[in-house]
Design an enzyme around this catalytic site. Structure first.
Site, short mmCIF file in Angstrom:
data_model
loop_
_atom_site.label_atom_id
_atom_site.label_comp_id
_atom_site.label_asym_id
_atom_site.label_seq_id
_atom_site.Cartn_x
_atom_site.Cartn_y
_atom_site.Cartn_z
N ASP A 101 42.87 72.40 65.19
CA ASP A 101 41.31 71.86 65.73
C ASP A 101 41.22 72.22 67.21
O ASP A 101 40.29 72.78 67.27
CB ASP A 101 41.24 70.15 65.57
CG ASP A 101 41.55 69.79 64.07
OD1 ASP A 101 40.63 69.17 63.61
OD2 ASP A 101 42.57 69.88 63.46
N GLU A 124 33.31 69.04 68.36
CA GLU A 124 34.01 67.68 67.94
C GLU A 124 35.30 67.21 68.88
O GLU A 124 35.31 66.21 69.06
CB GLU A 124 34.68 67.92 66.47
CG GLU A 124 35.20 66.69 66.12
CD GLU A 124 35.76 66.80 64.73
OE1 GLU A 124 35.63 67.63 64.02
OE2 GLU A 124 36.26 65.64 64.22
N ASP A 189 32.36 72.49 64.48
CA ASP A 189 33.28 71.84 63.92
C ASP A 189 34.42 72.77 63.77
O ASP A 189 34.58 73.56 62.68
CB ASP A 189 32.94 71.19 62.67
CG ASP A 189 34.08 70.20 62.19
OD1 ASP A 189 35.31 70.21 62.55
OD2 ASP A 189 33.60 69.23 61.37
N ILE A 191 37.71 72.45 62.93
CA ILE A 191 38.26 72.42 61.33
C ILE A 191 37.65 71.12 60.87
O ILE A 191 37.58 70.11 61.17
CB ILE A 191 39.78 72.13 61.26
CG1 ILE A 191 40.59 73.35 61.76
CG2 ILE A 191 40.30 71.60 60.04
CD1 ILE A 191 42.16 73.19 61.76
N ASP A 192 36.77 71.44 60.01
CA ASP A 192 36.27 70.39 59.24
C ASP A 192 37.11 70.21 57.87
O ASP A 192 37.33 71.30 57.17
CB ASP A 192 34.61 71.02 58.82
CG ASP A 192 33.99 69.70 57.94
OD1 ASP A 192 34.05 68.65 58.36
OD2 ASP A 192 33.19 70.09 57.12
N THR A 194 39.82 68.08 58.13
CA THR A 194 41.10 68.26 58.87
C THR A 194 42.26 67.60 57.76
O THR A 194 43.45 68.17 57.61
CB THR A 194 41.47 67.55 60.31
OG1 THR A 194 40.23 67.99 60.95
CG2 THR A 194 42.60 67.65 60.87
N HIS A 296 35.11 58.59 52.78
CA HIS A 296 33.92 59.44 53.35
C HIS A 296 32.56 59.37 52.46
O HIS A 296 31.47 59.80 53.10
CB HIS A 296 34.47 60.88 53.63
CG HIS A 296 35.56 60.89 54.72
ND1 HIS A 296 35.94 62.24 54.94
CD2 HIS A 296 35.87 60.20 55.42
CE1 HIS A 296 36.89 61.98 55.92
NE2 HIS A 296 36.92 60.76 56.32
N SER A 320 35.52 69.12 53.18
CA SER A 320 34.92 69.87 54.11
C SER A 320 33.42 70.37 53.68
O SER A 320 33.05 70.13 52.52
CB SER A 320 35.59 71.01 54.52
OG SER A 320 35.69 72.21 53.72
N LYS A 323 32.01 72.41 50.29
CA LYS A 323 31.19 71.86 49.48
C LYS A 323 29.57 72.62 49.47
O LYS A 323 28.99 72.90 48.47
CB LYS A 323 30.86 70.19 49.54
CG LYS A 323 32.23 69.58 49.20
CD LYS A 323 32.04 67.81 49.14
CE LYS A 323 31.89 67.42 50.56
NZ LYS A 323 33.23 67.43 51.18
N ARG A 337 26.81 62.92 49.07
CA ARG A 337 27.54 62.15 50.11
C ARG A 337 27.04 61.03 50.32
O ARG A 337 26.19 60.66 51.34
CB ARG A 337 27.63 63.31 51.54
CG ARG A 337 28.73 62.62 52.43
CD ARG A 337 28.40 63.35 53.70
NE ARG A 337 29.78 63.19 54.57
CZ ARG A 337 31.04 63.61 54.50
NH1 ARG A 337 31.28 64.66 53.51
NH2 ARG A 337 31.87 63.58 55.37
N ASP A 350 29.28 68.39 61.25
CA ASP A 350 29.72 68.26 59.74
C ASP A 350 28.65 68.79 58.75
O ASP A 350 28.91 68.88 57.86
CB ASP A 350 30.07 66.68 59.49
CG ASP A 350 31.32 66.30 59.99
OD1 ASP A 350 32.41 67.17 60.15
OD2 ASP A 350 31.40 65.08 60.09
#
Ligand code: A3P
Ligand code: MG
Ligand code: MG
Ligand code: MG
Length: 408
Positions: A101, A124, A189, A191-192, A194, A296, A320, A323, A337, A350
Site C-alpha cells: 500500500d 488513502e 487507493d 491497494i484496494d 488489502t 463491508h 476490491s 467488482k 454494497r 474506494d
C-alpha cells in the site's frame, strides 16, 4: 472581338489560379487540423500544453499517465506479494496496511506530481507510522527503489526512480488533500482490497481524476483478474501465480469516451479493447458481484435482494473494485454494497475509478436511494449510503428491490 470578360485572358487565368491555390491551401489546412484532432492523444504526449486547450480537452494525457502509473504500481504490489514482504501495520480503524500500500502510493503520487504538479491528491495512506517504524520504512524503500517499467522512456515519463527513502515518505504524505467541489483532484487507493491482497485473492490499484466534483478519468489495475473476460473466478482460493500472463488486467475510462481493458503485463495502448456491460433481457438471469468481507457489505440483505429479483445464480465474490471491473466487462451484472454500519461513510478512493468505469461501460452507479455518487463532499461520499451498480436498463428494478428489503 476581344471581350474584357473573356475567361481565358492571361489576367483572368492568373486570378483563377490564385483562387485555386487558396482553395488547395485551405483544404490542406482543414485536413491537417482534422488529422491533428483525431490524433490528439498522441500529440498531447508530445506537446503537453496542447491537451490543456479547452477546445480539445479530453483527458487523453491524464488517462495515459494514470494507466502507466497504475501499471508501474502493480509491479511493486506483485513484487511485495511474491517476495512475501509481509510487513503490515494496523491503522486506527484496525484495518491493515502493507508495504505494498505504502510503496504503490509513493510511486503513483510521484507520477502525478511529475506530470500535473498543480493537481491535488486524496490518497488513502499517510506516512506517520513509517516515520516511527524505521525497519518498515527501510523495507518499503528496498522494494520501491528498483521498480521500473520495462520501457525506459515510459518510466522516464513517470519521473524515473524515487529519489530517496526520506523523500519517499514526503511523497506518500502528499496524498493529504481534503478533496471538495472545486479543482482537479486525484483519488488514489494504492491497494484496494488489502485483505484480499494478503489472502492472495483479488485486489486493485485504483486511480480516478475528479474535476470540479465530477469523475473524468479512471484507471484500475487488477493483477489477479483473469485476462479472459469469461473465465470463472474463485475468490476464496485466489488466482495469483508468479509470472503468469493469464492473469492481470488494466482497465481505464474517460468520461464520454468509453471504457477499455488490456493485459497488464504485456499491454500497450494499442492493445486496448472497448469493454461493455452484458445486456440482460430478464433480470432473473443476472449475476451478482459482492464483497468477501462481511463487515463491508450486508450479505444477508444482498441475498434478500437477489431472491426478490428472482436471481438464483450464486454471487461472484471478490474483494476490491475488481467488482466494478467485472461487471463493466460482463463477468457479472449487478454490484451491491449494502451498508452494514449506519454511520459508515464510503471513501472516495474506494469508488471514483470504478464509478466512471461502469458508467462508461453502459451502467449506472448510485447509492441505495438511487442517487448518483457525489464526489464533491471531501474525502468521503458523505451524502451517499451504500452502492448499487447495474446495467442502466435494470437499475430502477434493482433500486426498487433494495428499498423494499431495507424498508427505505
Ligand atoms: N464498514 C465498512 N463498510 C464499507 N466499507 C468498508 C468498511 N470498512 C472498510 N471498508 C472499505 O472496504 C474496502 C474494501 O472493499 P471490499 O470489501 O469491497 O474489498 C477497504 O478498502 P482498502 O482495502 O483499500 O482499505 C475499506 O476502505
Ligand atoms: Mg485500507
Ligand atoms: Mg479501498
Ligand atoms: Mg486501500
Amino acid at each position: 472581338m476581344i471581350s474584357s470578360t473573356k475567361t481565358d485572358s492571361p489576367r483572368s487565368r492568373s486570378n483563377w489560379l490564385r483562387v485555386l491555390s487558396r482553395f488547395v491551401l485551405c483544404s490542406t489546412l482543414i485536413l491537417a487540423l482534422s488529422v491533428a484532432l483525431k490524433t490528439r492523444s498522441r500529440l498531447s504526449l508530445l506537446l503537453p500544453s496542447f491537451s490543456h486547450h479547452p477546445a480539445v480537452m479530453s483527458y487523453q494525457q491524464e488517462r495515459y499517465i494514470a494507466e502507466l502509473a497504475v501499471q508501474r504500481a502493480c509491479l511493486l504490489t506483485q513484487k511485495v506479494f511474491f517476495e512475501k514482504a509481509k510487513g503490515t501495520v494496523s491503522k486506527d480503524d484496525k484495518s491493515p496496511v502493507t508495504i505494498g500500500d505504502f510503496g504503490a502510493q509513493a510511486l503513483i503520487i510521484q507520477a502525478i506530481r511529475k506530470n500535473f504538479p498543480n493537481d491535488e491528491i486524496v490518497g488513502e495512506e499517510e506516512a506517520s507510522s513509517l516515520r516511527q517504524d524505521k525497519d518498515l520504512s527501510a523495507e518499503i524503500w528496498r522494494i520501491a527503489k528498483d521498480i521500473k517499467l520495462d520501457d525506459a522512456e515510459s518510466d522516464k515519463v513517470l519521473g524515473g526512480p524515487l529519489p530517496s527513502e526520506e523523500s519517499m515518505l514526503d511523497i506518500i504524505d502528499q496524498g493529504n488533500s481534503a478533496g471538495g467541489p472545486k479543482g482537479r483532484i486525484w483519488a488514489l487507493d494504492p491497494i484496494d482490497g488489502t485483505k484480499g491482497f494478503l489472502r492472495g485473492g483479488q485486489y486493485a490499484v485504483c486511480l480516478g481524476l475528479i474535476v470540479d466534483g465530477d469523475v473524468k478519468v479512471g484507471a484500475i489495475g487488477t493483477p489477479n483478474l483473469p485476462v479472459d473476460d469469461n473465465a470463472t473466478i474463485d475468490a476464496s482460493t485466489g488466482t495469483q501465480q508468479e509470472g503468469s500472463s493469464t492473469n492481470g488486467i488494466l482497465f481505464s475510462a474517460v468520461l464520454g469516451e468509453g471504457a477499455t481493458s488490456r493485459p497488464l503485463s504485456t499491454g500497450t495502448l494499442a492493445q486496448s479493447k472497448p469493454i461493455s456491460m452484458r445486456p440482460v433481457a430478464n433480470i432473473a438471469d443476472a449475476v451478482f458481484c459482492e464483497g468477501v468481507e462481511a463487515a463491508h457489505s450486508a450479505q444477508g440483505d444482498n441475498a434478500a435482494v437477489a431472491s426478490l429479483l428472482g436471481i438464483t445464480a450464486p454471487s461472484v465474490r471478490l474483494d476490491s473494485q475488481a467488482k466494478y471491473c467485472s461487471i463493466a466487462r460482463g463477468a457479472g451484472d449487478i454490484y451491491l454494497r449494502l451498508p452494514v454500519k449506519k454511520d459508515y461513510q464510503e471513501k472516495i478512493w474506494d469508488h471514483a475509478a470504478g464509478d466512471i468505469l461502469v458508467r462508461e461501460a453502459g451502467g449506472q452507479v448510485t447509492d441505495i436511494y438511487g442517487n448518483r455518487l457525489d464526489f464533491s463532499k471531501g474525502r468521503t461520499l458523505a451524502v451517499n449510503k451504500g452502492v448499487v451498480a447495474s446495467p442502466k436498463a435494470l437499475q430502477d428494478q434493482v433500486i426498487g428491490a433494495v428499498k423494499t428489503v431495507l424498508k427505505l
